[in-house]
Design an enzyme around this catalytic site. Structure first.
Site, PDB file in Angstrom:
ATOM      1  CG  PHE A 129      61.194  82.410  31.475  1.00 18.97           C
ATOM      2  CD1 PHE A 129      60.651  81.322  30.809  1.00 18.97           C
ATOM      3  CD2 PHE A 129      60.703  83.678  31.185  1.00 18.97           C
ATOM      4  CE1 PHE A 129      59.645  81.484  29.867  1.00 18.97           C
ATOM      5  CE2 PHE A 129      59.698  83.853  30.253  1.00 18.97           C
ATOM      6  CZ  PHE A 129      59.166  82.750  29.598  1.00 18.97           C
ATOM      7  CG  ASP A 217      66.679  88.358  30.892  1.00 18.28           C
ATOM      8  OD1 ASP A 217      66.056  89.399  31.198  1.00 18.28           O
ATOM      9  OD2 ASP A 217      66.118  87.334  30.461  1.00 18.28           O
ATOM     10  CE  LYS A 246      58.799  90.339  32.894  1.00 16.26           C
ATOM     11  NZ  LYS A 246      57.377  90.043  32.674  1.00 16.26           N
TER      12      LYS A 246
END
Length: 405
Positions: A129, A217, A246
């Protein structure tokens, strides 16, 4: 409990929080909850950290935005610190993880173009994802989030995560078209999936040999989540491109794409940009987050408390009829269940004051703040065990009803 004026994109739990402090949140009625999700790996240094509150207040009174038409000192400071920590050379700032990954995908295209590849391929992983823009969805897995969107942009080659033989086979079959490999060091949304030890260094070596960019990522795994600044550092790997978001802003939106070597030279003025990316407020907050992680020793705490949490859960859930596996690294723990548990997160919050997340329907994902202590680790273990016990009782009762009927 979605308001009628909001688009129907979420199914939130019937909970709304009024305030937070450290590892705790309080709802509108004043009930206290232990936050073992941290806003999905965002509030690593805790809610309402006084250093962050002070920095936000002061910066809001000084300067919020000027645009990237002018030099931004806090942006320069943040770029210097992140590149030093990650072993990279330069940074581009935007507003989210998806935007950071879009930036990485642009770099992959440009790298392919510089090599004369007309239709470059980017290798991605099954169950990955990377975001919800059209480009990052194309690089992700999961039919539900792609339903109805038609053909997505980009050419991607999807391979099993952790399978080096599959990657080597792809190199033999498609090596001339491959420009980059994009992957998460640990797959978060798919249920805390860890690759075998040695896989990441082997991918690094293959990328070196084939002149591919290795793009990691680290949006969920970075900024101390696994006990190192970045998860790739557990095996001494430095990528060509790294994406962050984040935990970088602890709740203030900010994303970053770091690059080194050839990848650091691909953009030129006008080839990429962002109106809000790297604004003074977001970059000052991110610099303060880095200060707090360093000064409070939160990397060591994440390692220590993560090991304790993983071991305690493995002991307490050993032989549990609903549990397949407990796995993780640092404060990134997954408890894989044998069957989907739709209401487990609500049950944990309602009955035990514990906020957890269930991803892909059947994996409890625990992402507590990096400041969590030993006592709170025990509270998380106790809350998870009791929540699963309650679920097992409900299942047994349902089976009795079915048997009678």
């Amino acid at each position: 409990m979605t308001a009628a004026c909001l688009m129907n994109t979420y199914q939130p739990l019937p909970l709304s929080f009024a305030r937070g402090l450290g590892t705790r949140l309080w709802d509108q009625a004043g009930r206290e909850y232990l936050d073992a999700v941290a806003g999905v790996a965002v509030t690593g240094v805790g809610h309402s950290h006084p250093r962050l509150v002070a920095a936000i207040r002061e910066q809001a009174g000084l300067l919020l935005h000027t645009s990237n038409l002018y030099a931004i000192d806090w942006q320069r400071q943040l770029a210097q610190r992140l590149t030093r920590l990650a072993g990279m050379e330069n940074a581009f700032f935007n507003n989210s993880g998806a935007e950071a990954n879009e930036t990485a995908l642009k770099l992959a295209r440009l790298h392919g173009w510089s090599r004369g590849i007309e239709q470059p391929l980017v290798v991605v992983m099954a169950n990955a994802f990377h975001g919800r823009t059209l480009g990052t969805l194309a690089a992700s897995d999961g039919p539900a989030v792609r339903l109805g969107l038609g053909t997505l942009p980009g050419d991607f080659l999807k391979l099993p995560f952790g399978d080096l033989a599959a990657l080597e086979q792809a190199a033999r079959a498609h090596g001339a078209r491959i420009a980059a490999v994009l992957m998460e060091p640990i797959q978060g949304e798919s249920g805390i999936q860890l690759a075998p030890r040695g896989y990441l260094p082997a991918v690094r070596e293959l990328c070196n040999r084939r002149n591919w960019l290795l793009m990691l990522d680290e949006i969920q795994t970075g900024l101390g989540r696994t006990g190192q600044w970045f998860a790739c550092q557990h095996e001494g790997v430095i990528p060509d491109v790294m994406t962050l978001a984040k935990g970088l802003g602890n709740g203030i939106p900010i994303g970053a794409c770091l690059a080194r070597g050839k990848a650091a030279q691909l953009f030129t003025p006008g080839s990429h940009g962002s109106t809000f990316g790297g604004n003074p407020l977001a970059c000052r907050v991110a610099c303060t987050v880095l200060d707090i992680i360093e000064e409070q020793g939160l990397l060591a705490n994440a390692r220590r408390q993560g090991e304790r949490l993983l071991q305690r859960l493995q002991v307490e859930l050993a032989g549990h009829p609903q549990v397949l596996q407990v796995r993780g690294l640092g404060l990134m723990i997954g408890i894989e269940l044998k069957a989907p548990q739709r209401d487990l997160a609500l049950r944990a919050a309602r009955d035990h004051g514990l906020l957890i997340n269930v991803t892909r329907g059947s994996t409890i994902r625990l992402l507590p703040p990096l400041i969590v202590d030993e006592r709170e680790v025990e509270m998380i273990v106790r809350g998870v065990v009791r929540t699963l016990q309650g679920s097992a009782v409900d299942e047994a009762q349902a089976d009795k009803v079915l048997a009678v009927s």
